[in-house]
Design a protein around this motif. Structure first.
Motif, short mmCIF file in Angstrom:
data_model
loop_
_atom_site.label_atom_id
_atom_site.label_comp_id
_atom_site.label_asym_id
_atom_site.label_seq_id
_atom_site.Cartn_x
_atom_site.Cartn_y
_atom_site.Cartn_z
N GLY A 155 38.14 9.11 98.59
CA GLY A 155 39.16 9.27 99.63
C GLY A 155 40.44 9.86 99.09
N VAL A 156 40.85 9.40 97.91
CA VAL A 156 42.06 9.94 97.28
C VAL A 156 41.83 11.40 96.90
CG1 VAL A 156 43.61 9.76 95.30
CG2 VAL A 156 42.88 7.68 96.50
N ILE A 213 44.05 14.68 98.12
CA ILE A 213 44.69 15.58 97.16
C ILE A 213 44.25 17.02 97.41
CG2 ILE A 213 44.82 16.24 94.71
CD1 ILE A 213 44.66 13.20 94.08
N LEU A 214 42.95 17.23 97.62
CA LEU A 214 42.46 18.59 97.89
C LEU A 214 43.07 19.13 99.18
CD1 LEU A 214 38.70 18.22 96.87
CD2 LEU A 214 40.52 19.40 95.61
N VAL A 270 44.94 12.75 88.62
CA VAL A 270 45.82 12.31 89.70
C VAL A 270 45.06 11.39 90.65
CG1 VAL A 270 47.23 13.09 91.65
CG2 VAL A 270 47.31 14.33 89.48
N THR A 271 43.80 11.70 90.89
CA THR A 271 42.96 10.85 91.74
C THR A 271 42.87 9.45 91.16
OG1 THR A 271 41.65 12.72 92.55
CG2 THR A 271 40.61 10.55 92.65
N VAL A 300 35.63 3.79 83.52
CA VAL A 300 35.17 4.59 84.65
C VAL A 300 35.22 6.06 84.21
CG1 VAL A 300 35.51 5.25 87.06
CG2 VAL A 300 36.07 2.91 86.31
N VAL A 301 34.05 6.69 84.23
CA VAL A 301 33.93 8.10 83.86
C VAL A 301 33.73 8.89 85.15
CG1 VAL A 301 32.51 9.79 82.62
CG2 VAL A 301 32.89 7.50 81.65
N SER A 302 34.52 9.95 85.31
CA SER A 302 34.40 10.79 86.49
C SER A 302 34.04 12.21 86.08
CB SER A 302 35.72 10.82 87.27
OG SER A 302 36.07 9.53 87.71
#
Length: 128
Positions: free
Chosen positions: A45-46, A50-51, A103-104, A120-122
């Motif tokens: 959602g964040v 941002i996008l 930023v997310t 947490v890996v994104s």
């Protein structure tokens, strides 16, 4: 929220219906699944916001949980979550997208709640 004990776990009534939680996934969501879901969906959602603010529209965002590492020796504690974001939209240069992901994470309340206890890996990819 108020949780009531049932024969197979606990349940609560939400504005969207009954949420059943159980250690046995035959009878409801397992607590770790809710934890992982909260982090994934909050981050998604964040990211979406941002996008949108950067005027980089995403037609669709899917979040795949690639890994959940748990430590059986310590109460089956969640130690690592790998979230993979699949974005249908305009491709962004990797270095810019990595900054957007930072930023997310900084603005996701669920990520911030666990950042010092769960890795947490994104990762991300773009599709058209």
């Amino acid at each position: 929220m108020k949780f009531e004990m049932t024969e197979n776990g606990f349940e609560t009534e939400t504005s969207y219906g009954k949420l059943q939680i159980s250690a046995n996934d035959e009878f409801g969501f397992r607590p770790y699944q809710l934890l992982v879901s909260s982090i994934a969906v909050c981050s998604g959602g964040v990211l979406r916001k941002i996008l949108e603010r950067k005027r980089i529209p995403a037609n669709h965002i899917a979040i795949e949980v690639k890994e959940v590492k748990r430590n059986e020796a310590v109460a089956n504690r969640v130690e690592k979550i790998h979230l993979h974001f699949i974005i249908d939209g305009t491709k962004i240069e990797d270095d810019k997208m990595e900054k957007i992901m930072e930023v997310t994470e900084k603005n996701c309340s669920m990520f911030q709640s666990v950042k010092d206890s769960i890795e947490v890996v994104s990762t991300f990819e773009f599709i058209n």
